[in-house]
Design an enzyme around this catalytic site. Structure first.
Site, PDB file in Angstrom:
ATOM      1  N   ASP A  27      25.084  39.914  33.467  1.00  0.00           N
ATOM      2  CA  ASP A  27      24.582  39.448  34.472  1.00  0.00           C
ATOM      3  C   ASP A  27      24.617  40.784  35.597  1.00  0.00           C
ATOM      4  O   ASP A  27      23.628  41.148  36.261  1.00  0.00           O
ATOM      5  CB  ASP A  27      25.089  38.158  35.121  1.00  0.00           C
ATOM      6  CG  ASP A  27      24.515  37.871  36.409  1.00  0.00           C
ATOM      7  OD1 ASP A  27      23.354  37.722  36.531  1.00  0.00           O
ATOM      8  OD2 ASP A  27      25.269  37.444  37.392  1.00  0.00           O
ATOM      9  N   TYR A  63      31.074  31.536  32.492  1.00  0.00           N
ATOM     10  CA  TYR A  63      29.930  30.799  32.897  1.00  0.00           C
ATOM     11  C   TYR A  63      30.014  29.058  32.319  1.00  0.00           C
ATOM     12  O   TYR A  63      29.578  28.278  32.911  1.00  0.00           O
ATOM     13  CB  TYR A  63      28.343  31.130  32.570  1.00  0.00           C
ATOM     14  CG  TYR A  63      27.875  32.112  33.340  1.00  0.00           C
ATOM     15  CD1 TYR A  63      28.736  33.585  33.667  1.00  0.00           C
ATOM     16  CD2 TYR A  63      26.792  32.227  33.991  1.00  0.00           C
ATOM     17  CE1 TYR A  63      27.973  34.377  34.621  1.00  0.00           C
ATOM     18  CE2 TYR A  63      25.970  32.887  34.863  1.00  0.00           C
ATOM     19  CZ  TYR A  63      26.641  34.038  34.952  1.00  0.00           C
ATOM     20  OH  TYR A  63      26.000  34.971  35.852  1.00  0.00           O
TER      21      TYR A  63
HETATM   22  C1  IPM Z   1      20.257  35.711  36.095  1.00  0.00           C
HETATM   23  C2  IPM Z   1      20.679  34.916  37.239  1.00  0.00           C
HETATM   24  C3  IPM Z   1      21.614  33.599  36.709  1.00  0.00           C
HETATM   25  C4  IPM Z   1      22.672  34.116  36.014  1.00  0.00           C
HETATM   26  C5  IPM Z   1      21.914  32.509  37.718  1.00  0.00           C
HETATM   27  C6  IPM Z   1      20.667  32.131  38.914  1.00  0.00           C
HETATM   28  C7  IPM Z   1      22.398  31.557  37.299  1.00  0.00           C
HETATM   29  O1  IPM Z   1      21.396  35.540  37.987  1.00  0.00           O
HETATM   30  O2  IPM Z   1      19.647  35.059  35.014  1.00  0.00           O
HETATM   31  O3  IPM Z   1      20.826  36.810  35.808  1.00  0.00           O
HETATM   32  O4  IPM Z   1      23.595  34.295  36.547  1.00  0.00           O
HETATM   33  O5  IPM Z   1      22.666  33.991  34.795  1.00  0.00           O
HETATM   34 MG    MG Z   2      21.580  37.495  37.555  1.00  0.00          MG
END
Ligand code: IPM
Ligand code: MG
Length: 357
Positions: free
Chosen positions: A246, A140
């Site tokens: 995630d 990320y």
């Molecule tokens: C989560 C969401 C987020 C992530 C997105 C909206 C960036 O999916 O909080 O799980 O991937 O972290």
């Molecule tokens: Mg998520």
């Protein structure tokens, strides 16, 4: 006085945050807690109003607060356009700026909701796990992301990077939390393929030596995805890196019956925390008043427990939610016919009534 910044965000975010505030106000009366709320622009609505998803004033307010309650961000309207103008980019920046590296996502299968899940009740019974997701590293936040163009052949690159200390601190959190639970940590990686995962495994193993009372097992992420459905009761604390966390936390959500039930906390080293439902902004049902407020209300319970150290109020909220679910109250996401489903506001009213008792 507890200072809380509200970031309602987009879609159903404002609807569920509003209800959660009612629950906080009720707890304030019952438990003698006082709150000062400040609301700020964040996400798509901030892009519309201020040209960026995380305006400077919003970040500064959050930095001064004791806790942040976030609704949800995003929607098709903002899916086009450059990365800097995406709501999700604001969310990642917020997590990073606030140093929130530890994301806790509990998934508990309540017996009374066994029919709302797509998994068989006998497999689900007793499921009570916590995903501890690293939140400010990994793919990320790879800093080499880019596109290249080689004679018309476009190539995209994301990089996954983890430093030892980033793995260490999240591992410590997981083991500490496991001590207060069933003392079992499953560390999830892809060490048969990825170098970051091999480092992850080494570091987690080393950290585990300081927690000899906690059992550590390693599991490959593909296998974990399968085991979560095969035998969810096997898991207590699931420790994993950002992207695997995630994905696995959405999977774990379906064990409970609905992602509309899942709360989360994002923490750094102190008591400060950001609390948000795991679900998204659900543009398809936004504005209809039918979203399930429980995930946000349970996020408030986590806030009370982890930031304000008020187990009494946190327990009361969790008990109220369970009582209401046990009584058969259901929003539309919990597998009932729309004609029998409660609205967002009615579900909250029931929870507040249960709190009073
Ligand atoms: C989560 C969401 C987020 C992530 C997105 C909206 C960036 O999916 O909080 O799980 O991937 O972290
Ligand atoms: Mg998520």
């Amino acid at each position: 006085m507890n200072h809380i910044v509200l970031l309602p965000g987009d879609g159903i975010g404002p609807e569920v945050v509003e209800q959660a505030v009612f629950v906080m106000q009720q707890c304030g009366q019952q438990f003698g807690m006082t709150f000062a709320f400040e609301e700020a622009l964040f996400g798509g609505c901030a892009i519309d109003a201020a040209g960026e998803p995380l305006p400077k004033e919003t970040l500064e307010l959050c930095q001064k607060a004791d806790a942040v309650l976030l609704g949800a961000v995003g929607g098709p309207k903002w899916d086009v356009g450059p990365k800097e103008r995406r709501p999700e980019t604001g969310l990642l920046a917020l997590r990073k700026h606030l140093g929130l590296y530890a994301n806790l996502r509990p998934a508990i299968a309540y017996d009374c909701l066994a029919n709302a899940s797509s998994i068989r009740p006998e497999v689900l019974r007793g499921t009570d796990l916590l995903v501890v997701r690293e939140l400010t590293g990994g793919i990320y936040f790879g800093d080499k992301e880019r596109r290249t163009d080689d004679c018309g052949r476009t190539t995209a690159i994301d990089t996954c990077v983890y430093a030892e200390d980033e793995i260490e601190r999240i591992a410590h959190q997981a083991f500490l939390i496991a001590r207060g639970r069933r003392k079992h940590v499953t560390s999830v990686d892809k060490a048969n393929v990825l170098e970051t995962s091999r480092l992850w495994r080494e570091v987690v193993t080393r950290v585990s030596l300081s927690y000899r009372d906690v059992t550590l097992e390693h599991m490959l992420v593909d296998n974990c995805a399968m085991q979560l459905l095969r035998r969810p009761t096997h898991f207590d604390v699931v420790l994993t890196e950002n992207m695997f966390g995630d994905i696995l936390s959405d999977e774990a959500a379906m064990l409970t019956g609905s992602i509309g039930l899942l709360a989360s906390a994002s923490l750094g080293d102190g008591a400060f925390g950001l609390y948000e439902p795991v679900h998204g902004s659900a543009p398809d049902i936004a504005g209809q008043g039918i979203a399930n407020p429980i995930a946000t209300i349970l996020s408030v319970a986590m806030m009370f427990r982890l930031t304000f150290r008020r187990d009494d109020a946190a327990d009361a909220i969790e008990r109220a939610v369970q009582d209401v679910l046990r009584s058969g109250a259901r929003t539309a996401d919990l597998g009932v016919d729309r004609s029998q489903a409660l609205s967002t506001a009615d579900m909250t009213t029931r929870i507040i009534a249960a709190l009073r008792n």
